[in-house]
Each structure stands twice: as C-alpha cells, then as structure tokens.
Design an enzyme around this catalytic site. Structure first.
Site, mmCIF file in Angstrom:
data_model
loop_
_atom_site.group_PDB
_atom_site.id
_atom_site.type_symbol
_atom_site.label_atom_id
_atom_site.label_comp_id
_atom_site.label_asym_id
_atom_site.label_seq_id
_atom_site.Cartn_x
_atom_site.Cartn_y
_atom_site.Cartn_z
ATOM 1 N N GLU A 80 32.834 61.603 -15.362
ATOM 2 C CA GLU A 80 33.842 61.508 -14.505
ATOM 3 C C GLU A 80 35.319 61.952 -14.882
ATOM 4 O O GLU A 80 36.228 60.758 -14.579
ATOM 5 C CB GLU A 80 33.447 60.204 -13.704
ATOM 6 C CG GLU A 80 32.181 59.948 -13.224
ATOM 7 C CD GLU A 80 31.683 58.637 -12.703
ATOM 8 O OE1 GLU A 80 32.735 58.048 -12.466
ATOM 9 O OE2 GLU A 80 30.514 58.558 -12.262
ATOM 10 N N ASN A 88 29.431 65.346 -16.946
ATOM 11 C CA ASN A 88 28.718 64.646 -15.764
ATOM 12 C C ASN A 88 29.760 64.143 -15.071
ATOM 13 O O ASN A 88 30.619 63.634 -15.146
ATOM 14 C CB ASN A 88 27.853 63.440 -16.443
ATOM 15 C CG ASN A 88 26.847 63.043 -15.582
ATOM 16 O OD1 ASN A 88 25.912 63.559 -14.980
ATOM 17 N ND2 ASN A 88 26.846 61.675 -15.363
ATOM 18 N N HIS A 127 24.976 61.761 -5.907
ATOM 19 C CA HIS A 127 24.947 60.749 -5.076
ATOM 20 C C HIS A 127 25.412 61.039 -3.730
ATOM 21 O O HIS A 127 26.707 61.525 -3.341
ATOM 22 C CB HIS A 127 25.932 59.426 -5.442
ATOM 23 C CG HIS A 127 25.687 58.979 -6.746
ATOM 24 N ND1 HIS A 127 24.449 58.172 -6.891
ATOM 25 C CD2 HIS A 127 26.203 58.969 -8.151
ATOM 26 C CE1 HIS A 127 24.527 57.707 -8.226
ATOM 27 N NE2 HIS A 127 25.292 58.491 -8.935
ATOM 28 N N GLU A 147 21.842 61.579 -11.351
ATOM 29 C CA GLU A 147 21.955 60.273 -10.852
ATOM 30 C C GLU A 147 21.539 60.501 -9.178
ATOM 31 O O GLU A 147 22.298 59.902 -8.343
ATOM 32 C CB GLU A 147 23.379 59.757 -10.936
ATOM 33 C CG GLU A 147 23.738 59.850 -12.489
ATOM 34 C CD GLU A 147 25.022 58.840 -12.535
ATOM 35 O OE1 GLU A 147 25.595 58.414 -11.630
ATOM 36 O OE2 GLU A 147 25.618 59.120 -13.449
ATOM 37 N N ASP A 192 20.646 60.151 -5.574
ATOM 38 C CA ASP A 192 20.366 59.006 -4.570
ATOM 39 C C ASP A 192 20.887 59.413 -3.234
ATOM 40 O O ASP A 192 21.780 60.240 -3.334
ATOM 41 C CB ASP A 192 20.522 57.676 -4.865
ATOM 42 C CG ASP A 192 21.853 57.107 -5.255
ATOM 43 O OD1 ASP A 192 22.801 58.042 -5.065
ATOM 44 O OD2 ASP A 192 21.818 56.148 -5.833
HETATM 45 O O1 9MR Z 1 24.337 51.789 -11.130
HETATM 46 C C1 9MR Z 1 25.722 51.252 -11.879
HETATM 47 C C2 9MR Z 1 25.800 49.898 -11.648
HETATM 48 O O2 9MR Z 1 24.790 48.987 -11.769
HETATM 49 C C3 9MR Z 1 27.102 49.566 -12.188
HETATM 50 O O3 9MR Z 1 27.417 48.142 -11.805
HETATM 51 C C4 9MR Z 1 28.217 50.522 -12.029
HETATM 52 C C5 9MR Z 1 29.550 50.166 -12.767
HETATM 53 O O4 9MR Z 1 30.437 50.967 -12.305
HETATM 54 O O5 9MR Z 1 27.746 51.793 -12.463
HETATM 55 C C6 9MR Z 1 26.694 52.252 -11.729
HETATM 56 O O6 9MR Z 1 26.162 53.571 -12.400
HETATM 57 C C7 9MR Z 1 27.316 54.570 -12.124
HETATM 58 C C8 9MR Z 1 27.205 55.489 -13.255
HETATM 59 O O7 9MR Z 1 27.134 54.939 -14.424
HETATM 60 C C9 9MR Z 1 28.116 56.594 -13.318
HETATM 61 N N1 9MR Z 1 28.045 57.312 -12.172
HETATM 62 C C10 9MR Z 1 28.137 56.428 -10.793
HETATM 63 C C11 9MR Z 1 27.016 55.612 -10.812
HETATM 64 C C12 9MR Z 1 27.068 54.559 -9.674
HETATM 65 O O8 9MR Z 1 27.986 53.934 -9.485
#
Ligand code: 9MR
Length: 354
Positions: free
Chosen positions: A165, A206, A242, A271, A273
């Site tokens: 990101e 990513n 997402h 990722e 969903d």
């Molecule tokens: O799913 C993850 C969540 O449990 C955490 O609290 C969060 C913290 O920022 O990160 C989420 O996963 C993220 C991933 O690492 C990077 N892309 C976005 C995902 C969803 O926020």
C-alpha cells in the site's frame, strides 16, 4: 449380508444409519471436492488469510481451513508490530504456528507483509516522531527487520508482500514515514534486502483499489517496469481485491493482469472479499458471487496469476464489519460456516479451469 465389498459411500451411509451421527464433511467420499482439489487441477493456489486466535480456539475453523485451502496468509501475525513488539525482541511464536499448520496440511505460505505504514510497533513510530531515530538509523532498522524476518522463514514462504500500500489512489506515493525519512528509494532497497535474504521467494508489490486499470494501478505498472529495468528483484504484483457490491465491478481487470504479465511478472489476488450494505438478501448474495467469480476468472485467464487468496472465508472472523459500519457478509461462508452462492461460484470457476 453380502461378501462383496460395499462401495465406500454405501458403507458410510450404513454407519450413519447405525450411529445417527453425521460424519465430518471430509469423511464422505460423495462430498463435493473442496476448493483446493479443484484449484490443483486448475494449476492455481487457492488461499485464505488466517486468524491465529480462531485457528487455536475454533475446531470448525481449523478443519475448514485445512480442507478448503492450498495456501495461507497470516492475517496479522507476520506484521512488524507482532514480530518485534519491543526493539530487538522478536516473537515468532504465532507466525511459526501458522507455518507448522501449513506444513502439516500441505499448504503453501504467503508472507504478509514486510513494509507497511500501518501496524508498526510503537517503539518505531514514537522514535521517529520524537527524533530519537533519525533517517540513517531508520534505514538500518528497516534493513535489519526485512533481513531478519525473511531469513527466519527462508524456504518456507513462496510469495512475500514486500511493500504494501505505498501509493495513493491518484498514483502519487503515500506520505508515510518511509517516504518522509528515506525518500522513494526505500522501495528498491526493500526488494533488494528481501531477495538477499531468500533468493527463491517471489517478491510482490501489494495494494487495494488496483483491480482495474486506473491511476493507482498504472503507478504500480510504471514503478514495476522501472524497477525491473534497473535489475531490482520484484517479481509479482498483488491485487488485494477488497470490493463492495455497491461500487460496481471494476473494469479492465484482465487487461490489467495482462500488462503486468507483459513485464514478465507474476500476478496474484491476495485479499479478496466482497462486502455489502446490510441486511443480506438473496439478490445481494447473487451479485456478490459474480464479483468473486469475476476476479477468479480474470486470474485463471492469465497464466501470470499464480494464487487467489480470500481475506478470510467466514463472516465469523471478517475484519469488514469492524471497519465499515453497516456493512459485512463479505466472505464465502456465513458466521455458521454455511456456504454462500459465492463459494459455489468459486467451485464452478475452478472446475472450469484455465
Ligand atoms: O484483516 C486485518 C485486520 O485484522 C487488522 O486489524 C488490520 C489492521 O490494519 O489489517 C487487516 O488486514 C489488512 C491487510 O493487512 C492489508 N490490506 C487491508 C487489510 C484489511 O484492512
């Protein structure tokens, strides 16, 4: 009774009649093939993010994770704040537990993630903010973090999300502590350090909102082209996926994959969903299924696309409702692990193959 051996299905039917107890799904030879069996035939890895608390506490979750997926990603436990909560003190316990689980169930592991602006340990963000960690020291800390983590998992991780990101939606670089302190060269450095620590792992960029062709995905395309021309070891482009049905399905997904393939890179959905505004209804679930299928078809349509990972597969543990108020139901199964149309759509897509 007959002397002839009964087919396994009949035997199990008999057992069911006698005991009245349903067998676990995997014990039924008549049970439809799990996603991972279909994915093997389609020559793609089907993955999920894994919640390590659920994996420890929830038997259904553990069993389903093993049965359905051929790849796993740590949802949180490989992030910097998890592995180095105090400076110089590493805690690999949860991440190692996932790697063991994967080994025991014949699953590959995606590494997520080495460099991000989020989920950094407090000692690091505080040190940068109060000036006690200057730019030169920060660069050394980043080098040590990437080297230590990638070496720890050397040979056990097939794809690493090296930088996560780093662009804004308009295609400019995100104004993170990395950019502020180190300038844009931190990206190439991160890939070089990761490659030195495990030359066989495939190293990925990513991000989210990069499914179709837009300013952000174009910024990645141009960056990847430049880095590769300079010999920087970046081998993959990870598209998080997402989505939300209220926003429409992104255009040009296949063309987007094709241009990265044209650079000689791998691609992956990392990722996926698909959330919706609650309440759930049949029409929304049907639309959701077409979104999952649309991304999967784009993946299967490009030889470059080596893995398709969902960000959790049951609403019981999805991150979505906690972040998007009034939205949810973003995964393949509801909170009771009952499959939704989206699960069937992935099965059909995988069965159709490449
Ligand atoms: O799913 C993850 C969540 O449990 C955490 O609290 C969060 C913290 O920022 O990160 C989420 O996963 C993220 C991933 O690492 C990077 N892309 C976005 C995902 C969803 O926020």
């Amino acid at each position: 009774m007959t002397n002839f051996p009964l087919p396994a299905v009949a035997l199990m039917g008999a057992a069911l009649l006698v005991t009245g107890v349903a067998q676990p799904a995997s014990a039924h030879s008549s049970q439809p093939a799990p996603l991972r069996a279909l994915a093997d035939r389609a020559d793609v890895r089907i993955g999920t993010a894994v919640n390590m608390t659920a994996l420890a506490d929830d038997t259904t979750y553990r069993r389903t994770t093993a049965r359905e997926f051929s790849s796993v990603t740590a949802e949180n436990v490989m992030k910097w704040e998890s592995v180095e909560p105090q400076r110089g003190t590493y805690d690999w316990s949860k991440a190692d537990a996932l790697v063991r689980f994967a080994r025991d169930h014949g699953q590959a592991v995606r590494g997520h993630t080495l460099l991000w602006h989020s989920q950094l340990p407090g000692w690091l963000t505080t040190g940068v903010a109060d000036g006690s960690i200057d730019a030169a020291e920060l660069r050394g800390i980043l080098h040590d973090h990437i080297t230590t983590e990638v070496k720890h998992f050397k040979g056990k991780i097939y794809q690493w999300d090296v930088v996560n990101e780093v662009f804004n939606d308009d295609g400019t670089l995100r104004n993170s502590i990395w950019l502020q302190q180190l300038g844009p060269s931190y990206i190439a450095d991160a890939f070089r350090w990761a490659h030195a620590a495990d030359p066989k792992a495939k190293l990925f960029l990513n991000d989210y909102n990069v499914e179709g062709i837009n300013a952000k995905s174009t910024a990645y395309y141009e960056l990847a082209g430049r880095l590769r021309a300079e010999g920087v070891p970046v081998q993959g482009f990870g598209i998080q996926g997402h989505l939300g049905i209220q926003y429409g399905f992104p255009g040009d997904v296949s063309d987007n994959l094709a241009r990265f393939a044209g650079l000689g890179m791998q691609t992956a959905f990392t990722e996926v969903d698909v959330r919706m505004v609650l309440p759930v209804d049949a029409e929304k679930l049907a639309t959701q299924a077409t979104y999952f299928r649309g991304l999967l078809d784009a993946c299967l349509g490009s030889r470059s696309c080596t893995s398709f990972t969902v960000w959790g597969y049951t609403d019981k543990y999805s991150w979505v409702p906690g972040v998007f108020t009034g939205q949810g139901a973003a995964t393949l199964m509801d909170e009771d692990f009952v499959t939704k149309p989206a699960y069937g759509a992935l099965r059909e897509g995988l069965a159709a193959g490449r």
